[in-house]
Design a protein around this motif. Structure first.
Motif, PDB file in Angstrom:
ATOM      1  N   LEU A  34      36.867 -38.431  11.714  1.00 15.88           N
ATOM      2  CA  LEU A  34      36.380 -37.062  11.902  1.00 15.88           C
ATOM      3  C   LEU A  34      35.847 -36.879  13.316  1.00 15.88           C
ATOM      4  CD1 LEU A  34      35.725 -37.941   8.733  1.00 15.88           C
ATOM      5  CD2 LEU A  34      34.734 -35.659   8.693  1.00 15.88           C
ATOM      6  N   TYR A  36      33.309 -34.306  15.579  1.00 17.93           N
ATOM      7  CA  TYR A  36      32.256 -33.294  15.533  1.00 17.93           C
ATOM      8  C   TYR A  36      31.881 -32.900  16.962  1.00 17.93           C
ATOM      9  CZ  TYR A  36      31.160 -34.232  10.571  1.00 17.93           C
ATOM     10  OH  TYR A  36      31.205 -34.358   9.190  1.00 17.93           O
ATOM     11  N   LYS A  41      21.872 -28.514  18.530  1.00 19.23           N
ATOM     12  CA  LYS A  41      21.321 -28.759  17.190  1.00 19.23           C
ATOM     13  C   LYS A  41      22.273 -29.615  16.356  1.00 19.23           C
ATOM     14  CE  LYS A  41      18.734 -24.427  17.243  1.00 19.23           C
ATOM     15  NZ  LYS A  41      18.572 -23.088  16.624  1.00 19.23           N
ATOM     16  N   ALA A  42      22.790 -29.014  15.294  1.00 24.13           N
ATOM     17  CA  ALA A  42      23.557 -29.775  14.314  1.00 24.13           C
ATOM     18  C   ALA A  42      24.951 -30.118  14.825  1.00 24.13           C
ATOM     19  CB  ALA A  42      23.691 -28.967  13.028  1.00 24.13           C
ATOM     20  N   PRO A  43      25.434 -31.322  14.530  1.00 21.05           N
ATOM     21  CA  PRO A  43      26.865 -31.584  14.750  1.00 21.05           C
ATOM     22  C   PRO A  43      27.690 -30.643  13.883  1.00 21.05           C
ATOM     23  CG  PRO A  43      25.663 -33.642  14.359  1.00 21.05           C
ATOM     24  CD  PRO A  43      24.729 -32.519  14.038  1.00 21.05           C
ATOM     25  N   LEU A 100      29.804 -42.252   6.691  1.00 27.28           N
ATOM     26  CA  LEU A 100      30.459 -42.175   7.982  1.00 27.28           C
ATOM     27  C   LEU A 100      29.764 -43.111   8.955  1.00 27.28           C
ATOM     28  CD1 LEU A 100      30.999 -38.320   8.471  1.00 27.28           C
ATOM     29  CD2 LEU A 100      32.722 -40.043   7.890  1.00 27.28           C
TER      30      LEU A 100
ATOM     31  N   ARG B   9      11.279 -27.541  11.448  1.00 23.16           N
ATOM     32  CA  ARG B   9      12.178 -27.716  12.584  1.00 23.16           C
ATOM     33  C   ARG B   9      11.597 -28.714  13.573  1.00 23.16           C
ATOM     34  NH1 ARG B   9      15.652 -23.445  13.432  1.00 23.16           N
ATOM     35  NH2 ARG B   9      16.453 -24.706  15.144  1.00 23.16           N
ATOM     36  N   TYR B  35      20.190 -38.844   8.171  1.00 26.36           N
ATOM     37  CA  TYR B  35      20.501 -39.558   9.406  1.00 26.36           C
ATOM     38  C   TYR B  35      19.304 -39.474  10.353  1.00 26.36           C
ATOM     39  CZ  TYR B  35      25.565 -39.334   8.349  1.00 26.36           C
ATOM     40  OH  TYR B  35      26.807 -39.461   7.784  1.00 26.36           O
ATOM     41  N   GLN B  37      18.710 -39.681  14.664  1.00 31.18           N
ATOM     42  CA  GLN B  37      19.406 -39.707  15.953  1.00 31.18           C
ATOM     43  C   GLN B  37      18.422 -39.959  17.078  1.00 31.18           C
ATOM     44  OE1 GLN B  37      21.386 -36.042  17.389  1.00 31.18           O
ATOM     45  NE2 GLN B  37      23.145 -37.312  17.936  1.00 31.18           N
ATOM     46  N   PHE B  91      18.402 -35.726  10.717  1.00 37.42           N
ATOM     47  CA  PHE B  91      19.371 -34.762  10.186  1.00 37.42           C
ATOM     48  C   PHE B  91      19.624 -35.038   8.707  1.00 37.42           C
ATOM     49  CE2 PHE B  91      20.784 -32.398  13.788  1.00 37.42           C
ATOM     50  CZ  PHE B  91      20.712 -33.236  14.880  1.00 37.42           C
ATOM     51  N   GLN B 102      31.242 -33.857   6.082  1.00 34.49           N
ATOM     52  CA  GLN B 102      29.828 -33.630   5.898  1.00 34.49           C
ATOM     53  C   GLN B 102      29.407 -32.460   6.792  1.00 34.49           C
ATOM     54  OE1 GLN B 102      27.675 -37.323   6.522  1.00 34.49           O
ATOM     55  NE2 GLN B 102      29.185 -38.474   5.321  1.00 34.49           N
ATOM     56  N   HIS B 103      28.518 -31.641   6.257  1.00 31.46           N
ATOM     57  CA  HIS B 103      27.983 -30.504   7.000  1.00 31.46           C
ATOM     58  C   HIS B 103      26.508 -30.769   7.272  1.00 31.46           C
ATOM     59  CE1 HIS B 103      31.568 -27.986   6.408  1.00 31.46           C
ATOM     60  NE2 HIS B 103      31.674 -28.660   5.280  1.00 31.46           N
ATOM     61  N   PHE B 104      26.113 -30.599   8.525  1.00 33.55           N
ATOM     62  CA  PHE B 104      24.773 -30.993   8.952  1.00 33.55           C
ATOM     63  C   PHE B 104      23.829 -29.795   9.029  1.00 33.55           C
ATOM     64  CE2 PHE B 104      24.992 -35.427  10.476  1.00 33.55           C
ATOM     65  CZ  PHE B 104      26.353 -35.659  10.307  1.00 33.55           C
ATOM     66  N   GLY B 105      22.553 -30.072   8.737  1.00 36.26           N
ATOM     67  CA  GLY B 105      21.498 -29.117   9.032  1.00 36.26           C
ATOM     68  C   GLY B 105      21.123 -29.187  10.503  1.00 36.26           C
ATOM     69  N   ASP B 106      20.206 -28.302  10.910  1.00 37.06           N
ATOM     70  CA  ASP B 106      19.807 -28.242  12.312  1.00 37.06           C
ATOM     71  C   ASP B 106      18.841 -29.333  12.734  1.00 37.06           C
ATOM     72  OD1 ASP B 106      19.900 -24.601  12.708  1.00 37.06           O
ATOM     73  OD2 ASP B 106      21.445 -26.147  12.948  1.00 37.06           O
TER      74      ASP B 106
END
Lengths: 112, 113
Positions: A34, A36, A41-43, A100, B9, B35, B37, B91, B102-106
């Motif tokens: 994948l 991104y 902010k978010a990926p 992932l 946030r 996650y 980072q 995250f 996968q869809h990430f939050g801010d």
């Protein structure tokens, strides 16, 4: 241990240039790769690749996978300042559920 | 459609304090991932859940970290006691059960002083 390596680490280009970002991987098994894009902010998801040689395309972005040589490339043509971001590559291996493993990313800066 | 929602946030607190991060996954997504980072280590998976059950927590750094998912629409990541080295962006991401992407939050930007 699964490993994902991206190159280059960073890249500076001018608007209109074409760039190629690289992602190589070592996994025990392979299910998908994948890409991104991460701005502040978010990926955000760009592409998912599962089969070799089939190009995925969205506007000026395209990506292809080579499962024999264990790498993928992400191409961006006619770059714009809005393409400035960190581009992340991630690999999914079936023996790891749907986890992932992410590479370290390529930071792209597009100058006007 | 609402994406993954994280709160707060930003969080700034002193070392030794308890920190709780919250996540609401996308409705219908039954896989949830936490996650961390940092510049040094990039994006690292801490723990993930399928159907509210923790599947793999091998990325949780130590016993100071814990995560729960009491129902399909809510998860927490707790750090107690917090330390300066926990400073990072955390995250939450969700996906359809066993699927991608996968869809990430801010994210939550955490600073421990």
């Amino acid at each position: 241990e699964d490993k994902v390596v991206q190159s280059p680490l960073s890249l500076v280009v001018h608007e209109g240039d074409t760039v190629t970002l690289n992602c190589s991987y070592e996994v025990t098994n392979f299910r998908s790769l994948l890409w991104y894009k991460q701005e502040k902010k978010a990926p955000t998801f760009l592409f998912m690749l599962t089969s070799s040689g089939i190009e995925k395309k969205s506007g000026r972005l395209s990506s292809i996978l080579d499962k024999k040589e264990l790498f993928s490339i992400l191409n961006i043509t006619a770059t714009q300042t809005g393409d400035s971001a960190v581009y992340l590559c991630a690999v999914e291996a079936p023996n790891a559920g749907n986890m992932l493993t992410f590479g370290g990313g390529t930071r792209l800066m597009v100058k006007p | 459609d609402a994406g993954v929602i994280q709160s707060p946030r930003h969080e700034v607190t002193e070392m030794g304090q308890e920190v709780t991060l919250r996540c609401k996954p996308i409705s219908g997504h039954n896989s949830l991932f936490w996650y961390r980072q940092t510049m040094m280590r990039g994006l690292e998976l801490l723990i993930y859940f399928n159907n509210n059950v923790p599947i793999d927590d091998s990325g949780m750094p130590e016993d100071r970290f814990s995560a729960k998912m009491p129902n399909a629409s809510f998860s927490t990541l707790k750090i107690q006691p917090s330390e300066p080295r926990d400073s990072a962006v955390y995250f939450c991401a969700s996906s359809e059960l066993g699927g991608q992407p996968q869809h990430f939050g801010d994210g939550t930007r955490l600073s421990i002083l």
